[in-house]
Design an enzyme around this catalytic site. Structure first.
Site, mmCIF file in Angstrom:
data_model
loop_
_atom_site.group_PDB
_atom_site.id
_atom_site.type_symbol
_atom_site.label_atom_id
_atom_site.label_comp_id
_atom_site.label_asym_id
_atom_site.label_seq_id
_atom_site.Cartn_x
_atom_site.Cartn_y
_atom_site.Cartn_z
ATOM 1 N N CYS A 216 0.174 -1.201 -0.247
ATOM 2 C CA CYS A 216 -0.056 -0.379 0.283
ATOM 3 C C CYS A 216 0.731 1.633 0.336
ATOM 4 O O CYS A 216 1.415 1.751 0.747
ATOM 5 C CB CYS A 216 -1.110 0.033 1.383
ATOM 6 N N LYS A 258 1.389 -10.176 0.163
ATOM 7 C CA LYS A 258 1.335 -8.998 -1.276
ATOM 8 C C LYS A 258 2.125 -7.589 -0.739
ATOM 9 O O LYS A 258 2.549 -7.002 -0.115
ATOM 10 C CB LYS A 258 0.163 -8.639 -0.880
ATOM 11 N N HIS A 291 1.897 -6.793 -6.759
ATOM 12 C CA HIS A 291 1.449 -5.914 -8.107
ATOM 13 C C HIS A 291 2.873 -5.367 -8.539
ATOM 14 O O HIS A 291 3.665 -4.645 -8.808
ATOM 15 C CB HIS A 291 0.810 -4.800 -7.239
ATOM 16 N N GLY A 332 -1.743 -6.253 -11.137
ATOM 17 C CA GLY A 332 -1.179 -4.715 -11.788
ATOM 18 C C GLY A 332 -1.844 -4.674 -13.238
ATOM 19 O O GLY A 332 -1.535 -5.688 -14.103
ATOM 20 N N GLY A 354 -8.029 -6.522 -10.025
ATOM 21 C CA GLY A 354 -8.455 -5.143 -8.721
ATOM 22 C C GLY A 354 -10.153 -4.217 -9.096
ATOM 23 O O GLY A 354 -10.812 -4.755 -9.311
#
Length: 500
Positions: A216, A258, A291, A332, A354
């Site tokens: 994040c 992640k 990602h 991604g 996502g």
């Protein structure tokens, strides 16, 4: 290894705090047993230069920490990425009604929330029951049904999960029907002891896996909070945290990570490899969801971090090839099941989707069970059936104190791109203003749609055999492909035009 997990305590409310906008993990209601295997691919230097693969892959470093249980590589093939203010209990319920097999993730839940706030702990962790689908009679056929025994009863072993693409039911997914499983809890934090305490508190709720957010880029998380993507700067700390998390779980379920490719300008393949090797060897992590962008912590917003840093799928492909002992998932910019096919063909074990699921949940999920997992025995479900089941869930949630606006929010994109899709959204706005009850609100929305749209069962076709691999670019374009097609290879499907 199969585990007996107590059902989650009763409770209502919404769940989660913040997230990466894409995060990862897998399985049923217990430990997962499949051994990770990944196919090596040939990778050439991309337009910006980079690293090629030739000859045998180098061996992984020897493990120095006890690994957490392995991730089921059959189950991990398609996951809905964790997204802040999106993948709450309500959105996950809608997603599970559309797809039985997609792996679902919570929003990121901060460890301190679980430790210091019992009320929010229950709201964040409690998993609701998913209502059964009832045939509507429209469009022919019925909703997906669970496997049955020769006597006609529900198979207690397979539960709601049909055999995988190889015809073998994944035993680690033997969870009861009408649950959100497989579902992964994503935690945020940086203190190993606090993360371990949060894991211990979450165990009675029966999550499939627990994932640590190292991706994040939000200033609140990676800046002031010093966790999320900022953790990629300190792989030894991440290893300490995941090791303590596995100990707190008594090695009963997988602990996964992640992450991004890197942080700021440090997004080289070598840097990613160092992070993964440290966390896997010293932290016992076997499954990494990556990602395929760097996180820019200074100067870009979270939204800009999802689009401005270039996608470099080739780094993830190469990692999967060079570390076949690990389970590597890619996240991604993935749009459409054709793009999912391409990434799986390139050698990753799984793909996380996502924003496509957030914006167009029906279109993104309705074909997953058949195309990705090979389930072809049951007819696809219709949106009328989904809405009928969701209305029963919504009434129970609102009666339990959940805000009606939060409960109906996941439905707004269900008809994106369809005739009268905008009228569907406006019907909810008007009904909320008039303070309608939740079932009346859903019925009012359905009234503006034709029976043909409500009862349409989007054809589900099995995933085609892998096409010949071309050259995987280290700087693959952001259009969701990531593999240069060989001569005569099928062209990836174009995304359906968004509603205007």
């Amino acid at each position: 290894m199969g585990l007996s997990v107590e059902p989650p305590p009763p409770g209502g409310g919404g769940g989660g705090n913040s997230s990466d906008g894409g995060g990862g993990g897998v399985g049923g209601k217990g430990g997962l047993t499949a051994v990770a295997t990944t196919t090596a691919v040939s990778v050439a230097a991309g337009p910006r230069g980079g690293h090629g693969i030739s000859g045998p892959s180098p061996p992984p470093p020897p493990a120095s920490a006890r690994p957490s249980p392995p991730t089921d590589t059959t189950a991990v093939r398609y996951a809905v990425a964790p997204m802040m203010d999106v993948t709450d209990r309500h959105f996950r319920t809608l997603a599970r009604l559309i797809s039985r097999r997609a792996v679902l993730y919570t929003e990121m839940v901060v460890d301190k929330t679980l430790i210091h706030n019992p009320r929010l702990r229950e709201r964040s962790l409690a998993l609701p029951a998913v209502p059964p689908l009832v045939p509507s009679g429209g469009g022919g056929g019925g909703p997906p049904r669970p496997p049955t025994t020769p006597e006609g009863g529900m198979d207690p072993v397979a539960g709601a999960i049909a055999p995988g693409h190889d015809g073998v039911p994944p035993p680690s997914l033997s969870c009861p029907p009408q649950t959100q499983h497989p579902v992964v809890l994503q935690l945020g934090g940086s203190d190993p002891e606090e993360l371990a305490a949060a894991v211990a508190l979450s165990l009675p709720y029966g999550y499939t896996e627990i994932n640590l957010n190292c991706g994040c880029p939000s200033p609140t998380v990676a800046g002031k909070g010093a966790f999320g993507a900022a953790l990629m700067k300190t792989p030894s700390l991440v290893a300490d945290a995941t090791r303590r998390m596995a100990e707190a779980a008594e090695y009963s379920l997988p602990i996964t990570v992640k992450c991004r490719l890197g942080v700021d300008t440090d997004d080289s393949y070598e840097s990613l490899l160092r992070f993964v090797d440290t966390v896997s060897s010293a932290g016992g992590v076997r499954h990494f969801s990556i990602h395929a962008r760097a996180a820019i912590l200074n100067g870009l917003s979270p939204a800009q971090n999802r689009s401005i840093p270039p996608l470099r799928y080739g780094h993830v492909y190469r990692l999967a090839a060079e570390r076949p002992n690990l389970v590597i998932s890619l996240n991604g910019g993935v749009k459409g099941l054709a793009a999912v096919d391409e990434h799986l063909d390139a050698g990753v074990a799984g793909v996380m989707v996502g924003r496509e699921v957030m914006d167009r949940p029906w279109h993104a999920l309705v074909g997953v069970d058949a195309r990705v997992y090979g389930e072809v025995a049951s007819p696809p479900v219709s949106r009328r059936e989904v809405l009928t089941a969701y209305a029963a869930y919504a009434e129970a949630e609102v009666a339990g104190g959940a805000p009606i606006r939060a409960v109906v929010k996941p439905l707004l994109g269900l008809f994106a791109g369809e005739a009268n899709g905008k009228r569907w959204r406006r019907a909810f706005d008007g009904g909320l203003i008039r303070k309608m009850g939740v079932r009346d609100l859903i019925d009012t929305g359905m009234a503006v749609l034709s029976d043909a749209v409500l009862d349409r069962r989007t054809p589900e076709v099995p995933r085609p055999p892998p096409r010949p691999l071309g050259v995987a670019s280290l700087d693959a374009p952001a259009t969701g492909g990531g593999v240069t097609p060989s001569a005569g290879a099928p062209v990836p499907e174009a995304p359906v035009a968004q509603e205007v």
